[in-house]
Each structure stands twice: as C-alpha cells, then as structure tokens.
Design an enzyme around this catalytic site. Structure first.
Site, PDB file in Angstrom:
ATOM      1  N   ARG A   1       2.207 -12.203  -1.762  1.00 56.24           N
ATOM      2  CA  ARG A   1       0.858 -11.673  -1.937  1.00 56.24           C
ATOM      3  C   ARG A   1      -0.057 -12.285  -0.893  1.00 56.24           C
ATOM      4  O   ARG A   1      -0.056 -13.499  -0.679  1.00 56.24           O
ATOM      5  CB  ARG A   1       0.319 -12.002  -3.346  1.00 56.24           C
ATOM      6  CG  ARG A   1       1.097 -11.337  -4.481  1.00 56.24           C
ATOM      7  CD  ARG A   1       0.877  -9.832  -4.517  1.00 56.24           C
ATOM      8  NE  ARG A   1       1.615  -9.193  -5.598  1.00 56.24           N
ATOM      9  CZ  ARG A   1       2.836  -8.692  -5.461  1.00 56.24           C
ATOM     10  NH1 ARG A   1       3.457  -8.767  -4.294  1.00 56.24           N
ATOM     11  NH2 ARG A   1       3.425  -8.099  -6.484  1.00 56.24           N
TER      12      ARG A   1
ATOM     13  N   HIS B   1       3.656  -4.812   5.059  1.00 59.70           N
ATOM     14  CA  HIS B   1       4.062  -4.795   3.646  1.00 59.70           C
ATOM     15  C   HIS B   1       5.283  -3.895   3.469  1.00 59.70           C
ATOM     16  O   HIS B   1       5.312  -3.004   2.620  1.00 59.70           O
ATOM     17  CB  HIS B   1       2.914  -4.339   2.747  1.00 59.70           C
ATOM     18  CG  HIS B   1       3.052  -4.849   1.341  1.00 59.70           C
ATOM     19  ND1 HIS B   1       1.995  -4.964   0.487  1.00 59.70           N
ATOM     20  CD2 HIS B   1       4.142  -5.282   0.643  1.00 59.70           C
ATOM     21  CE1 HIS B   1       2.404  -5.430  -0.685  1.00 59.70           C
ATOM     22  NE2 HIS B   1       3.706  -5.632  -0.609  1.00 59.70           N
TER      23      HIS B   1
ATOM     24  N   GLU C   1      -4.859  -4.957   2.250  1.00 58.25           N
ATOM     25  CA  GLU C   1      -3.751  -4.007   2.354  1.00 58.25           C
ATOM     26  C   GLU C   1      -3.987  -3.010   3.491  1.00 58.25           C
ATOM     27  O   GLU C   1      -3.072  -2.304   3.884  1.00 58.25           O
ATOM     28  CB  GLU C   1      -3.575  -3.260   1.030  1.00 58.25           C
ATOM     29  CG  GLU C   1      -2.849  -4.054  -0.034  1.00 58.25           C
ATOM     30  CD  GLU C   1      -1.407  -4.354   0.312  1.00 58.25           C
ATOM     31  OE1 GLU C   1      -0.797  -3.586   1.082  1.00 58.25           O
ATOM     32  OE2 GLU C   1      -0.890  -5.376  -0.178  1.00 58.25           O
TER      33      GLU C   1
END
Length: 319
Positions: free
Chosen positions: A240, A289, A269
């Site tokens: 994370r 990611h 993100e």
C-alpha cells in the site's frame, strides 16, 4: 430490481474489459441494472451512488462523509484484497456491507516482488542505461552482492509474505519477518524467524512490505524508520502506498540509507509522473500497481467480485 454501479478511476476502468462483469452480473442477477462511472470527483460519485444498491470498485475514496449521505447503498464489492480507501467503521455504522476479494493473486504478487528484487540487486536498469550509452562493461555499474548472502526482511507475513519467503529461500536468502498477529509456529515451519522491527533495522539487506493499512494511518516507513537502517537495504513496496512517506523515501535514496527501491504502489493511485522524484534513477523501479496482474488473476478478480456483489444484493451473510 438491483442497481449495480461499476466505478473507479478512469485508467483503472480502462485496464479491464468491463463487459465481462456486466454480462456476469446480468446472468447471475436477471434483475440487474448495471451502470458505469469513470470517477471525476466526490460530488458526482455521490450523485451516482444515491441511485445505487451495490458499488463495485477497487480504489475509490469512500469516506465517512460520503457514506453518511447514502441511504440506498447496501454494499460495496471490492475487486481487490485491500480496503484501505474505504472507511470500514463508517460503512458498518450505516449497515453497508464491504466485501473484498480473498486470495486471488498471491502467486503473481510474490513473483512481481522477486522480479523487483532481482532486477535491482543485479542492477539491470543501470546495465541497460550503460548499454544504451554504448558502454559494454560489467563493472561500470559498481559492485553487486550475491543474493544468497543477503537477509530479506518481510513486513507482514500473511499469504503473500509467505509466498515471497518461499521464493527467496530458493535463492538461498535468509528470511526474517515481522508480524505481531502470526503464531510463531507458522513462520518456524517455513524456516523463517519472527523478529522485532529493531532487528530488521540491524539485519536487513532487503526489506519488502506486505502489510494491509488504512488510508488514514500514519506511514510506517517515515524519516525515523529510514534513519535507523544499518545496512543500506533495498526497499520493496508492493503493498500500500500509504505505508510510505514518499518525501522520506526520496531523502533515504539521496542519502544512501537505502541502495534502491522497487515500488509497485505510490501514495496516489493516479500519480503525476511528470515531476516525480523517483524517475531518472538507476536504482529505482516503478510499476503501475501491476503486481497482481496476470490473465488468470484478472479473470478471477472480475468474476469473483461479481459473485460477491450479487451475494450482497441477495442478503447473504457470508460472501
């Protein structure tokens, strides 16, 4: 009749074939009305959610303020294993079920972790830059330490952490782990020692994060964390982005407190890469990611999330 909303950041939605989810929803729930929304802002999201029974998302910010205004929403099916962007206490307070995925990409994330470790330790980005400059000299990138002589510290020894340990030990690495919630016998069975964070500071040649975290939690890896590292380790984060203070990480790279970083997640993100302090460094690898990604994991992610969404709509207690 149940209204489902598939919503996320535009690039996230564009990364998968949404018709797969739409078709599966309509097959599993003949009453389904399915809409899509590429996230722009919280006001628009609120407007959409006011007409929604079940939300399907991975990364949208679902905070207490938003949840307090939703009287129709029954649940959120999360097409990820983590729920760090969702205020779970507020969801529970308002009777909104939140169901993430279980194990769907452990193998992929573990492989991605080892890929980052290998590429950084063998200085592959630096070799590539040298060759692009027409320099054919193995010693031009500096000293390389054999992987089997190093100690890997895994922070968070759940499914993924254990899968990483198995792969690391195949390369001859010594593996230690920090996980206050895990029975010591589970680690011992895999030949891994559970240790304190202070031992990580003293012994780790490589640190890899595999922790869950809430978005509003203070970062574990801050300036104080990096200042205590004794062995200039590689630093890997496939967990994370909120676990890491990025300014402190940049400072640790600049000062040599860590010798390199492999980052599959950042604090955002949808990061602004144009002026990112992580770009242009031979000792940093960024991936978008992507650690979870394979054709197999994506197929499971989509179909299992739909199953969870329909179960919530039907009032299932265990989904």
């Amino acid at each position: 009749m149940t209204t489902y909303l598939i919503s996320d950041f535009p690039d996230v939605l564009a990364s998968r074939e949404l018709q797969v989810e739409i078709d599966a929803l309509q097959q599993q729930d003949p009453t389904a009305i399915v809409t899509q929304y590429a996230y722009q802002n919280q006001a628009e999201l609120l407007e959409k959610l006011e007409q929604t029974d079940i939300l399907i998302t991975a990364f949208l910010p679902i905070d207490a303020e938003l949840l307090s205004q939703l009287t129709r929403l029954k649940g959120i099916a999360v097409n990820a294993t983590g729920t760090s962007t969702i205020d779970l206490k507020a969801a529970a307070k308002h009777g909104i079920t939140v169901q993430p995925l279980g194990d769907y990409s452990t193998e992929d994330v573990a492989n991605h972790t080892l890929g980052l470790i290998l590429a950084l330790n063998q200085k592959l980005p630096a070799h590539t830059r040298q060759i692009n400059a027409h320099i054919w000299q193995y010693e031009a990138v500096g000293a390389i330490t054999r992987l089997g002589s190093q100690t890997l510290a895994i922070l968070g020894f759940g499914r993924i952490g254990q899968a990483v340990a198995k792969r690391a030990k195949a390369f001859g690495m010594t593996v230690i782990a920090v996980d206050p919630y895990l029975p010591e016998a589970v680690a011992q069975k895999q030949g891994v020692s559970l240790v304190s964070l202070s031992e990580v500071f003293d012994k780790a040649d490589i640190i890899s994060l595999h922790l869950f975290a809430a978005a509003d939690s203070p970062p574990l890896c801050d300036a104080a964390f990096f200042s205590q590292l004794k062995r200039q380790p590689l630093f890997i984060n496939v967990a994370r982005g909120c676990l890491v203070d990025e300014a402190a990480l940049v400072a640790a790279l600049d000062s040599g407190k860590i010798r390199g970083a492999g980052l599959d997640v950042l604090q955002s993100e949808s990061p602004e890469l144009r002026n990112s302090p992580f770009l242009g460094r031979d000792n940093v690898i960024l991936t978008p990611h992507a650690g979870f990604y394979s054709q197999e994991s994506m197929a499971y992610l989509q179909l299992k999330t739909v199953e969870n969404a329909v179960d919530i709509a039907k009032g299932a207690k265990h989904v």
